[in-house]
Design a protein around this motif. Sequence first.
Motif, PDB file in Angstrom:
ATOM      1  N   GLY A 296       0.872  -1.171   0.000  1.00  0.00           N
ATOM      2  CA  GLY A 296       0.000   0.000   0.000  1.00  0.00           C
ATOM      3  C   GLY A 296       0.910   1.223   0.000  1.00  0.00           C
ATOM      4  O   GLY A 296       2.139   1.109  -0.105  1.00  0.00           O
TER       5      GLY A 296
ATOM      6  N   GLY B  46       3.613   0.854   2.731  1.00  0.00           N
ATOM      7  CA  GLY B  46       4.691  -0.091   2.420  1.00  0.00           C
ATOM      8  C   GLY B  46       5.624   0.439   1.340  1.00  0.00           C
ATOM      9  O   GLY B  46       6.842   0.246   1.397  1.00  0.00           O
TER      10      GLY B  46
ATOM     11  N   GLU C 154       3.988  -8.456  -1.604  1.00  0.00           N
ATOM     12  CA  GLU C 154       2.584  -8.034  -1.753  1.00  0.00           C
ATOM     13  C   GLU C 154       1.777  -9.224  -2.251  1.00  0.00           C
ATOM     14  O   GLU C 154       2.158  -9.868  -3.224  1.00  0.00           O
ATOM     15  CB  GLU C 154       2.523  -6.867  -2.741  1.00  0.00           C
ATOM     16  N   LYS C 155       0.635  -9.454  -1.610  1.00  0.00           N
ATOM     17  CA  LYS C 155      -0.135 -10.649  -1.986  1.00  0.00           C
ATOM     18  C   LYS C 155      -0.911 -10.480  -3.292  1.00  0.00           C
ATOM     19  O   LYS C 155      -1.205 -11.461  -3.968  1.00  0.00           O
ATOM     20  CB  LYS C 155      -1.085 -11.058  -0.856  1.00  0.00           C
TER      21      LYS C 155
ATOM     22  N   ALA D 147      -6.395  -0.651   1.081  1.00  0.00           N
ATOM     23  CA  ALA D 147      -6.973   0.666   1.422  1.00  0.00           C
ATOM     24  C   ALA D 147      -6.511   1.745   0.457  1.00  0.00           C
ATOM     25  O   ALA D 147      -7.243   2.696   0.169  1.00  0.00           O
ATOM     26  CB  ALA D 147      -6.572   1.035   2.843  1.00  0.00           C
ATOM     27  N   SER D 148      -5.298   1.588  -0.071  1.00  0.00           N
ATOM     28  CA  SER D 148      -4.707   2.664  -0.881  1.00  0.00           C
ATOM     29  C   SER D 148      -5.295   2.760  -2.284  1.00  0.00           C
ATOM     30  O   SER D 148      -4.912   3.640  -3.046  1.00  0.00           O
ATOM     31  CB  SER D 148      -3.194   2.451  -0.981  1.00  0.00           C
TER      32      SER D 148
ATOM     33  N   GLY E 243      -1.902  -3.181   6.160  1.00  0.00           N
ATOM     34  CA  GLY E 243      -3.127  -2.384   6.040  1.00  0.00           C
ATOM     35  C   GLY E 243      -4.349  -3.060   6.620  1.00  0.00           C
ATOM     36  O   GLY E 243      -4.420  -3.347   7.829  1.00  0.00           O
TER      37      GLY E 243
ATOM     38  N   ARG F 292     -11.192   2.020   4.973  1.00  0.00           N
ATOM     39  CA  ARG F 292     -10.164   2.522   5.878  1.00  0.00           C
ATOM     40  C   ARG F 292      -9.802   1.418   6.880  1.00  0.00           C
ATOM     41  O   ARG F 292     -10.701   0.788   7.447  1.00  0.00           O
ATOM     42  CB  ARG F 292     -10.670   3.728   6.669  1.00  0.00           C
ATOM     43  N   PRO F 293      -8.512   1.207   7.138  1.00  0.00           N
ATOM     44  CA  PRO F 293      -8.142   0.175   8.125  1.00  0.00           C
ATOM     45  C   PRO F 293      -8.252   0.710   9.553  1.00  0.00           C
ATOM     46  O   PRO F 293      -7.250   0.925  10.243  1.00  0.00           O
ATOM     47  CB  PRO F 293      -6.684  -0.165   7.759  1.00  0.00           C
TER      48      PRO F 293
ATOM     49  N   SER G  97      -7.129   7.066   8.066  1.00  0.00           N
ATOM     50  CA  SER G  97      -7.678   7.982   7.056  1.00  0.00           C
ATOM     51  C   SER G  97      -6.724   9.102   6.654  1.00  0.00           C
ATOM     52  O   SER G  97      -7.137  10.052   6.013  1.00  0.00           O
ATOM     53  CB  SER G  97      -9.004   8.568   7.542  1.00  0.00           C
TER      54      SER G  97
END
Length: 470
Positions: free
Chosen positions: A22, A25, A43-44, A52-53, A213, A323-324, A349
């Motif tokens: 994200g 990262g 990254e998966k 979120a990004s 995230g 948003r996380p 946020s």
Amino acid sequence: MMPDRKSSLSSTLFDVVVIGAGVVGCAMARRFTLEGARVALVEKACDILDGASKANSAILHTGFDAPVGSIELDCIRKGAEEYRQIHQDMRLPLDAAGAYVVAWNDVEVARLDTLLEQAHRNGISNATLVGQTVLRDNEPHLSDRALAAISVPGEALIDPWSAPYAYLKQALQNGAEVFLKCEVTGGGFAGGEWQLETSRGVLNCRQVINCAGLYGDYVDQAVLGLSDFLITPRKGQFLIFDKAAASLLQAIILPVPTARTKGVVVCRTIFGNLLVGPTADEQQSRDEASTDTASLEGLMQAAIRIIPTLADMPITATYAGLRPATEQKEYRIIPRPDSNWITVGGIRSTGLSAALGIAQHVFAQYRDWGAAHEPLPDPRVPQANILAEQSARAWREGGQGDMICHCELVREAEIRQALTGPLAARSLAGLKRQTRVTMGRCQGFYCSARLTELTDGHFDIPLAKDIKHD
Ligand SMILES: Cc1cc2nc3c(=O)[nH]c(=O)nc-3n(C[C@H](O)[C@H](O)[C@H](O)COP(=O)(O)OP(=O)(O)OC[C@H]3O[C@@H](n4cnc5c(N)ncnc54)[C@H](O)[C@@H]3O)c2cc1C
């Protein structure tokens, strides 16, 4: 149990593995690389910025309303400052729109003094109170229900995607490695080294930074066996008005924030549209980011209350982001020196604004534990794709091939370029973030046949199947 070394994904012993590409990262990988560490980012998803990004309001905040003395405030201030330092060299856009925090009733007017005091305590000394006349002179399309406002000149608009792409490109150009479609599933720590289990094999490193995230708590739980927080995603839906609406506003129009949300914003986008949103609704799913009619109608009514002329403006698109959020407003940056692990969670946020500052904050923590690297003396600086409406876009230049997307003015060469290299788009969503193709008025209606040809063999899900659902 330690994983089998034979299934190693890389023979390198990395100084640092960052989990999650994200915006946080990507900024983290850049900072640690520039400081001289050997970095891998895992990254998966098949493309970066898939959590979120992928969807936000794209405001570079000042931190005027962040909790006084918080880590969040410190990171927003440092992050926005670093963005302003690097944006020209990397060709990243910055629209210094400024913001008005508008009070729409007497209760909100009464809260402006406290909010202004908070802004000043947070170091935003040029925030001022403005009355109705100034507001109307500067924003003539604003409803005359607007009673007063705080002017925050430092709030700005940026591109939510070209920035993180540029951060990660800089890391990669200076020696970092990225592993996509690579999910971290577990791991073991012994003798000062991590063996991280991923869906593509084992990665060895000394230090792990969890920037997962919306899944930050899951990753802590899966690898460390504990988590200090629980993510409860908070969905935000948006309306994107046609480009004709962008001239209705100069500044970003913010509501008086509440403890839970910054509220519904109306602002131009860097791409020349007008954005209204986000909503704020908690949900259990960490992936489901659809829109619903009732919320969009609510946003439409809010939009008209703020700028009545919007009633006659067409809408180009709708979207939603998650948003996380955790139990606390504050970021959950948790250093665990005994296990060479730093959790960077709950970047709820303000992560787009704060990402570069979060990376500074985390690197300082890591350095305090005794890590010694030599900063790169002359790092390479990548150039971001120019996508901002007001900038000199590539379509104007010769030798760029056919115009593929006539709404967003994307030529063939830009698409072909986005399909190559270590961050090559592997999905329509990834290609959109890198080029803006299909994001305009027709939403891909006219260009999808040609795009299907151009992307043939590049996407995990062929575009003809993906475009119906995207
Ligand atoms: C509606 C909305 C509006 C917003 N507006 C703004 C704004 O105007 N300004 C602003 O500054 N901020 C804004 N934000 C906040 C900002 O978007 C977030 O703070 C930021 O995107 C969080 O980024 P992240 O890197 O922490 O998380 P994410 O973007 O979720 O990145 C985490 C990554 O980790 C990956 N991952 C997860 N698990 C694993 C695993 N096991 N292995 C490998 N990879 C994994 C995911 O696929 C993902 O790519 C907004 C957010 C929303 C939703």
